[in-house]
Design an enzyme around this catalytic site. Structure first.
Site, PDB file in Angstrom:
ATOM      1  N   HIS A 193       0.843  -1.209   0.000  1.00 11.18           N
ATOM      2  CA  HIS A 193       0.000   0.000   0.000  1.00 11.18           C
ATOM      3  C   HIS A 193       0.874   1.254   0.000  1.00 11.18           C
ATOM      4  CE1 HIS A 193      -3.111  -2.647   2.260  1.00 11.18           C
ATOM      5  NE2 HIS A 193      -3.634  -2.402   1.083  1.00 11.18           N
ATOM      6  N   LYS A 204     -17.472  -6.154   7.754  1.00 10.98           N
ATOM      7  CA  LYS A 204     -16.211  -6.879   7.863  1.00 10.98           C
ATOM      8  C   LYS A 204     -15.827  -6.902   9.330  1.00 10.98           C
ATOM      9  CE  LYS A 204     -14.013  -6.345   3.392  1.00 10.98           C
ATOM     10  NZ  LYS A 204     -12.797  -5.941   2.680  1.00 10.98           N
ATOM     11  N   ARG A 226      -2.059  -6.082  -8.201  1.00 15.08           N
ATOM     12  CA  ARG A 226      -0.865  -6.905  -7.985  1.00 15.08           C
ATOM     13  C   ARG A 226      -0.747  -8.020  -9.007  1.00 15.08           C
ATOM     14  NH1 ARG A 226      -2.796  -7.910  -2.060  1.00 15.08           N
ATOM     15  NH2 ARG A 226      -4.574  -8.145  -3.430  1.00 15.08           N
ATOM     16  N   SER A 285      -2.861  -7.774   2.955  1.00 13.52           N
ATOM     17  CA  SER A 285      -3.166  -7.642   4.385  1.00 13.52           C
ATOM     18  C   SER A 285      -3.577  -9.002   4.941  1.00 13.52           C
ATOM     19  CB  SER A 285      -4.306  -6.648   4.600  1.00 13.52           C
ATOM     20  OG  SER A 285      -3.958  -5.387   4.107  1.00 13.52           O
TER      21      SER A 285
HETATM   22  O1  PNS Z   1      -9.126  -2.785   0.445  1.00 12.53           O
HETATM   23  P1  PNS Z   1     -10.405  -3.246  -0.165  1.00 12.53           P
HETATM   24  O2  PNS Z   1     -11.201  -4.023   0.868  1.00 12.53           O
HETATM   25  O3  PNS Z   1     -10.204  -4.024  -1.435  1.00 12.53           O
HETATM   26  O4  PNS Z   1     -11.255  -1.931  -0.554  1.00 12.53           O
HETATM   27  C1  PNS Z   1     -12.553  -2.037  -1.063  1.00 12.53           C
HETATM   28  C2  PNS Z   1     -13.210  -0.649  -1.226  1.00 12.53           C
HETATM   29  C3  PNS Z   1     -13.159   0.122   0.068  1.00 12.53           C
HETATM   30  C4  PNS Z   1     -12.475   0.139  -2.285  1.00 12.53           C
HETATM   31  C5  PNS Z   1     -14.672  -0.896  -1.685  1.00 12.53           C
HETATM   32  O5  PNS Z   1     -15.276  -1.827  -0.820  1.00 12.53           O
HETATM   33  C6  PNS Z   1     -15.523   0.366  -1.701  1.00 12.53           C
HETATM   34  O6  PNS Z   1     -15.298   1.238  -2.504  1.00 12.53           O
HETATM   35  N1  PNS Z   1     -16.503   0.457  -0.793  1.00 12.53           N
HETATM   36  C7  PNS Z   1     -17.379   1.610  -0.669  1.00 12.53           C
HETATM   37  C8  PNS Z   1     -18.825   1.294  -1.055  1.00 12.53           C
HETATM   38  C9  PNS Z   1     -19.043   1.476  -2.533  1.00 12.53           C
HETATM   39  O7  PNS Z   1     -18.849   2.532  -3.107  1.00 12.53           O
HETATM   40  N2  PNS Z   1     -19.466   0.377  -3.193  1.00 12.53           N
HETATM   41  C10 PNS Z   1     -19.696   0.352  -4.617  1.00 12.53           C
HETATM   42  C11 PNS Z   1     -18.371   0.250  -5.340  1.00 12.53           C
HETATM   43  S1  PNS Z   1     -18.486  -0.850  -6.619  1.00 12.53           S
END
Ligand code: PNS
Length: 169
Positions: A18, A42, A91, A129
């Protein structure tokens, strides 16, 4: 043009992968907002407030980087913050499907915000992570994969958990 990017994620915990993306993003964008999702579904190892503290302490040295928590739709949050770009790290091929779907959905919701993918150094291409937590939980060494502060917190967290398990036997 003043370019602001949002770099969203769960960051449970932040890894050096990150950090590598944030540092690369710093060469492209005037401001990067590292946005930590507040996601009650989560079950994170580190509570949100702790993740915010860790990230602030780790990226505090970079003046163009800020750390915030967010909830709700990512594109709405990005719009509120005046960001033109969402940054995501990529990645391996296995990341692609999930990222592809999210990007297409975000484009549909807000065509004015572009998603930019960046790849970390190959040193971190296998670091996640999830794996870091698994290795740390099983007593493995995660030095070099996460900031030193995170390694210390992981050790403490899992030592406390194993102490509780031993006591209850
Ligand atoms: O580190 P992660 O868990 O891969 O991140 C995921 C994240 C936070 C980018 C994604 O879950 C997100 O954008 N959540 C916010 C809710 C949202 O906008 N959902 C629709 C997106 S398709």
């Amino acid at each position: 043009m003043n370019l602001t990017a949002v770099y969203p994620g769960t960051f449970d915990p932040i890894t050096n992968g990150h950090l590598d993306i944030i540092s690369r993003g710093g060469t492209l964008f005037d401001r990067i907002i590292v946005a930590i999702l507040r996601n009650p579904e989560k079950d994170p190892l580190f509570p949100l407030e702790e993740r915010v503290d860790i990230l602030r302490s780790v990226v505090g040295k970079w003046p163009s980087v800020v750390v915030e928590a967010f909830d709700g739709l990512l594109v709405e949050y990005a719009r509120e913050r005046g960001a033109q770009v969402i940054v995501r790290g990529l990645r391996a091929l296995s990341d692609f499907e999930y990222e592809f779907q999210m990007t297409q959905m975000n484009q549909r919701l807000e065509p004015g915000i572009q998603t930019v993918f960046m790849m970390p150094s190959e040193t971190y291409s296998y670091v996640s992570s999830r794996l870091v937590k698994e290795v740390a939980r099983l007593g493995g060494d995660v030095t070099g994969l996460v900031p030193a502060e995170v390694a210390t917190r992981l050790k403490r967290r899992f030592a406390a958990a194993s102490g509780r398990r031993t006591e209850s036997r």
